[in-house]
Design a protein around this motif. Structure first.
Motif, PDB file in Angstrom:
ATOM      1  N   SER A   1       7.819 -21.905 112.733  1.00 42.56           N
ATOM      2  CA  SER A   1       7.701 -20.873 111.714  1.00 42.56           C
ATOM      3  C   SER A   1       9.073 -20.664 111.090  1.00 42.56           C
ATOM      4  O   SER A   1      10.017 -20.260 111.754  1.00 42.56           O
TER       5      SER A   1
ATOM      6  N   ARG B   1       5.546 -19.369 101.612  1.00 43.45           N
ATOM      7  CA  ARG B   1       4.418 -18.789 102.329  1.00 43.45           C
ATOM      8  C   ARG B   1       3.254 -19.772 102.493  1.00 43.45           C
ATOM      9  O   ARG B   1       2.110 -19.396 102.598  1.00 43.45           O
TER      10      ARG B   1
ATOM     11  N   THR C   1       1.675 -23.492 104.498  1.00 41.75           N
ATOM     12  CA  THR C   1       1.621 -24.117 105.813  1.00 41.75           C
ATOM     13  C   THR C   1       1.273 -25.590 105.662  1.00 41.75           C
ATOM     14  O   THR C   1       0.483 -25.957 104.791  1.00 41.75           O
TER      15      THR C   1
ATOM     16  N   THR D   1      11.228 -18.578 108.764  1.00 43.38           N
ATOM     17  CA  THR D   1      11.197 -17.236 108.189  1.00 43.38           C
ATOM     18  C   THR D   1      12.266 -17.018 107.134  1.00 43.38           C
ATOM     19  O   THR D   1      12.199 -16.064 106.380  1.00 43.38           O
TER      20      THR D   1
ATOM     21  N   GLY E   1       4.933 -23.624 109.372  1.00 42.64           N
ATOM     22  CA  GLY E   1       4.627 -22.468 108.532  1.00 42.64           C
ATOM     23  C   GLY E   1       5.889 -21.983 107.845  1.00 42.64           C
ATOM     24  O   GLY E   1       6.914 -21.785 108.484  1.00 42.64           O
ATOM     25  N   ASN E   2       5.802 -21.805 106.554  1.00 41.62           N
ATOM     26  CA  ASN E   2       6.942 -21.341 105.769  1.00 41.62           C
ATOM     27  C   ASN E   2       6.650 -19.920 105.295  1.00 41.62           C
ATOM     28  O   ASN E   2       5.955 -19.719 104.314  1.00 41.62           O
ATOM     29  N   THR E   3       7.150 -18.934 106.013  1.00 41.74           N
ATOM     30  CA  THR E   3       6.914 -17.541 105.637  1.00 41.74           C
ATOM     31  C   THR E   3       8.018 -16.990 104.746  1.00 41.74           C
ATOM     32  O   THR E   3       8.026 -15.807 104.435  1.00 41.74           O
ATOM     33  N   SER E   4       8.925 -17.851 104.324  1.00 40.33           N
ATOM     34  CA  SER E   4      10.013 -17.402 103.453  1.00 40.33           C
ATOM     35  C   SER E   4       9.545 -17.360 102.002  1.00 40.33           C
ATOM     36  O   SER E   4       8.456 -17.812 101.661  1.00 40.33           O
TER      37      SER E   4
END
Length: 88
Positions: A10, A67, A69, A12, A35-38
């Protein structure tokens, strides 16, 4: 960032034009979830001499949206398949 020894990653915080590289010693058939939550898009790179989705060895990349995946699996010695999901 090198994805060594991790199958779930992940991200962030990333800067613009950053990315991650798949490990050269990954086991065949093991899924990697990135997962790219940035708020920035990034690139997924193959390992040296590797290919993702049949693109040119070591130059083909897979974009991961902000955001978004991606799932990646090693299918042969130098071959990977990646499935890119849209931002959620």
């Amino acid at each position: 960032m090198l994805l060594k020894g991790q199958t779930l990653v992940s991200l962030t915080s990333t800067g613009a034009a950053e990315g991650v590289k798949l490990p050269a010693d990954a086991e065949l058939g093991v899924w990697y979830v990135i997962g790219n939550t940035s708020g920035n898009a990034l690139l997924l790179y193959p390992p040296a001499s590797g290919q993702i989705n049949g693109d040119t060895a070591t130059t083909g990349t897979v974009p991961i949206t902000a955001r978004g995946t991606t799932l990646a699996i090693r299918t042969a010695a130098n071959a990977w398949l990646a499935v890119v999901g849209a931002a959620g």
